[in-house]
Design an enzyme around this catalytic site. Structure first.
Site, PDB file in Angstrom:
ATOM      1  N   GLU A  74       0.921  -0.287  -5.427  1.00  7.83           N
ATOM      2  CA  GLU A  74      -0.052   0.781  -5.571  1.00  7.83           C
ATOM      3  C   GLU A  74       0.638   2.024  -6.144  1.00  7.83           C
ATOM      4  O   GLU A  74       1.720   2.402  -5.702  1.00  7.83           O
ATOM      5  CB  GLU A  74      -0.660   1.137  -4.214  1.00  7.83           C
ATOM      6  N   GLU A  79      -4.212   4.214  -8.620  1.00  9.67           N
ATOM      7  CA  GLU A  79      -5.116   5.030  -7.847  1.00  9.67           C
ATOM      8  C   GLU A  79      -5.157   6.327  -8.657  1.00  9.67           C
ATOM      9  O   GLU A  79      -4.278   7.169  -8.546  1.00  9.67           O
ATOM     10  CB  GLU A  79      -4.456   5.187  -6.468  1.00  9.67           C
ATOM     11  N   ASP A 113      -0.256   5.923  -6.909  1.00 10.27           N
ATOM     12  CA  ASP A 113      -1.210   7.008  -6.688  1.00 10.27           C
ATOM     13  C   ASP A 113      -0.897   8.130  -7.678  1.00 10.27           C
ATOM     14  O   ASP A 113       0.082   8.846  -7.497  1.00 10.27           O
ATOM     15  CB  ASP A 113      -1.001   7.494  -5.248  1.00 10.27           C
ATOM     16  N   HIS A 162       0.861  -1.179   0.000  1.00  6.25           N
ATOM     17  CA  HIS A 162       0.000   0.000   0.000  1.00  6.25           C
ATOM     18  C   HIS A 162       0.900   1.231   0.000  1.00  6.25           C
ATOM     19  O   HIS A 162       1.942   1.226   0.641  1.00  6.25           O
ATOM     20  CB  HIS A 162      -0.866  -0.028   1.270  1.00  6.25           C
ATOM     21  N   ASN A 163       0.497   2.280  -0.726  1.00  5.65           N
ATOM     22  CA  ASN A 163       1.333   3.497  -0.773  1.00  5.65           C
ATOM     23  C   ASN A 163       2.800   3.154  -0.978  1.00  5.65           C
ATOM     24  O   ASN A 163       3.671   3.596  -0.224  1.00  5.65           O
ATOM     25  CB  ASN A 163       1.187   4.316   0.522  1.00  5.65           C
ATOM     26  N   HIS A 170       1.154  11.087  -2.376  1.00  2.52           N
ATOM     27  CA  HIS A 170      -0.049  10.919  -1.569  1.00  2.52           C
ATOM     28  C   HIS A 170      -0.845  12.219  -1.650  1.00  2.52           C
ATOM     29  O   HIS A 170      -0.490  13.206  -1.028  1.00  2.52           O
ATOM     30  CB  HIS A 170       0.351  10.609  -0.128  1.00  2.52           C
TER      31      HIS A 170
END
Length: 636
Positions: A201, A250, A203, A171-172, A216
């Protein structure tokens, strides 16, 4: 012959009679003895004790060597099988392997391999025997490690559909420290891929000069170029594993920058990017990791069907967009319905129903349409993100290539209140769990709760050390560390009645007994000026709720060099297929506080039986060699 061998190696160094600490270290290295500088330094100091001269002679060196290498627990074992206490014949070694190490096939062959690989004294080796020197080297080797040798390579059936596997997921991935501030860095992607992570992931946001950026959103984290991330993926995707990598996008970009993303994905990844189905364009079942070897898949929202996208393949689709309603395009964080400190929700996200199959929206919610560039949409084949509405909605409407992301808070409620439906859902569809947005320090949740109901992609912040990542790394050591682990049958079977709280007929209990014998060259306490610690060992079991348990050993006072416990712990495990066992060595600082020294976690079914060494890892996962535990493992 032992004496002659020893002398022949060391006499050169002692030409001038004596050697100092530095030369002592060099000599141990030459003899291929793994040692911890702090321990050797302390033993050396004890040896010279009150002398003026800071040097030792040959006899002193032998004593130091024996202290480090000739471990009493190994000697007791050796003498039990060696009548003369000097060597083991190949028959005696074979007997030891069969009786103590549970080697079933071809013990004679294994015995010969051990002789050739570990016996340092040539004339003993020629007689096909093992001296105590060879025995010590074998007992401390990787061949005697607690992790089963046959599971250190890919051994599982890799031809099941993708949804039948647990998949190592991060994640991230772009963060290497906290989420609100702190650097975004390409190293996050490199290190995750090198650890065998298979779902990353990304983003994505609009950047200047038409260059999409990764960070983020709405926070102060630094930005990295999307292009650079894809170059890293291209370089490192298949270093640790041959099996497919999924890029979980994302996506917050406008259609123009989405097209740029699509162009980069194609130009940088080339043939590795999966851009069409493997066979029939009508997809009735997901392909297997085997069929997708060396392929990179894009996970994103999609416009229309796979078939339509395939028909467009040879046309120029630049400038064309399609629409997906924003209720199914809410970004992960927004989907959770949790308060996030980053930005407030709009009403439309509170709607539970999916616009495609639902009654008209309530007046309050504004249905926003989100534009998606067709060039990007058409790159989505087997991993199409759709909004999760409910288990029954999925059962009625969801296609096998559609997958959901569910926030940990909502997912935990499902585990508690509708575990059977959750298991049924994950037996059909890839399900990704991600940490709640309020974990601004990138803390992690316990992944075990979600593996227990079959969730394939349990995404963790790889950059955050601690128990959760130790469980993740321990679980994914299995199957050669390839990032895919076949789920137990009761989590693949679409008619399964299994739930973690009620294992029922799915229980195949295992009786396990672990004798904690000793520790070797453990990291000294932070409080110690020399090489001391007050070590204790916690043995912890993680799995379905009724298998969760902890045992702790006694404390051995002021000894990190060679503490000896000789304590036995017994466990009965109901669902061994889901269980992990963790050995954690701590330093007792006070009655109420312990300090972490090292740990090792592995799947219960990866335990080797017999006398085994357990390597220890630091908080960041690096090997603390030569620090280790020595145990005897037995189970049926």
């Amino acid at each position: 012959s032992l004496h002659t061998w020893f002398l022949s190696i060391i006499q050169d160094e002692f030409r001038d009679g004596k050697i100092d600490l530095d030369s002592t270290m060099k000599l141990l290295t030459k003899m291929q003895i793994p040692f911890d500088y702090i321990h050797v330094k302390h033993v050396f100091k004890k040896t010279i004790d009150k002398r003026k001269e800071r040097k030792i002679n040959m006899e002193d060196f032998r004593a130091i060597y024996r202290t480090i290498v000739h471990r009493s627990e190994f000697h007791e074992l050796f003498c039990a099988y060696s009548p003369n206490g000097k060597t083991l014949s190949d028959a005696e070694l074979t007997e030891f392997l069969r009786r103590e190490q549970y080697e079933t096939e071809a013990c004679e062959t294994i015995a010969l391999e051990i002789v050739l690989k570990y016996e340092p004294i040539e004339e003993v080796r020629k007689r096909r025997q093992v001296s105590f020197e060879g025995f010590v080297r074998y007992m401390s080797s990787e061949d005697c490690s607690i992790f089963r040798k046959d599971q250190r390579t890919v051994y599982q059936d890799m031809s099941h559909p993708l949804c039948d596997y647990f998949i190592s997921s991060s994640h991230n991935t772009y963060l290497i420290s906290g989420q609100l501030v702190g650097p975004s860095d390409l190293w996050g992607y490199t290190s995750a891929l090198l650890k065998g992570c298979r779902c990353l992931e990304i983003d994505c946001w609009d950047g200047s000069n038409n260059e999409p950026v990764v960070y983020h959103g709405h926070t102060l984290t630094s930005k990295i170029l999307f292009r650079s991330v894809i170059q890293v993926v291209d370089k490192y995707a298949f270093v640790a594993s041959d099996y497919p990598v999924v890029l979980s996008l994302e996506n917050h970009c406008n259609p123009e920058q989405q097209e740029i993303m699509a162009d980069y994905l194609q130009s940088i990844l080339g043939d590795r990017l999966l851009t069409s189905t493997l066979g029939d364009t009508v997809v009735t079942e997901l392909p297997s990791p085997e069929a997708l070897k060396f392929k990179i898949l894009v996970k994103n929202k999609k416009v229309g069907t796979i078939e339509e996208g395939m028909l467009r393949r040879h046309m120029d689709r630049h400038g064309e967009t399609g629409e997906v309603s924003d209720s199914e395009n809410a970004s992960d964080e927004e989907e959770t319905g949790e308060k996030t400190p980053l930005y407030q929700k709009t009403d439309s996200l509170k709607r539970k129903n999916d616009s495609r199959h639902s009654t008209p929206p309530r007046k309050k919610s504004k249905m926003k349409k989100k534009k998606i560039a067709l060039t990007l949409s058409d790159l989505v084949i087997y991993t199409q993100s759709v909004k999760f509405v409910s288990f029954e909605h999925s059962l009625a409407n969801q296609k096998c290539y559609e997958n959901n992301s569910i926030g940990e808070v909502r997912a935990r409620k499902f585990v508690k209140h509708s575990a059977k439906e959750f298991v049924s859902h994950t037996s059909r569809f890839i399900t990704r769990i991600y940490p709640k947005a309020s974990r601004t320090s990138s803390s992690n949740y316990n992944p075990q709760d979600f593996w227990n109901v079959g969730c394939q992609m349990v995404a963790l912040n790889f950059q955050t050390e601690g128990l959760q990542m130790e469980l993740q790394n321990g679980k994914f050591q299995d199957n050669g560390g390839c990032g895919y682990i076949l789920k137990p049958e009761f989590l693949r079977n679409q008619n399964s009645t299994f739930t973690p709280h009620n294992v029922g007929m799915h229980s195949q209990p295992m009786s396990l007994s672990i004798k904690l014998i000793s520790g070797h060259q453990l990291p000294p306490s932070n409080l110690s000026k020399t090489n001391k610690a007050d070590p204790l060992v916690q043995i912890e079991m993680y799995g379905v709720p009724e298998d969760q348990t902890k045992r702790r050993s006694s404390v051995i006072k002021s000894n990190a060099l060679n503490p000896r416990w000789d304590e036995t712990f017994s466990f009965t495990v109901q669902v061994p297929e889901l269980a992990l066992i963790r050995f954690c060595v701590e330093d007792e600082i006070s009655v109420v506080a312990n300090e972490f020294l090292g740990q090792y976690t592995l799947p219960l079914l990866s335990l080797s039986r017999g006398y085994r060494n357990i390597p220890l890892l630091s908080k960041d996962g690096s090997n603390l060699e030569p620090a280790s535990l020595f145990v005897h493992v037995w189970y049926y």
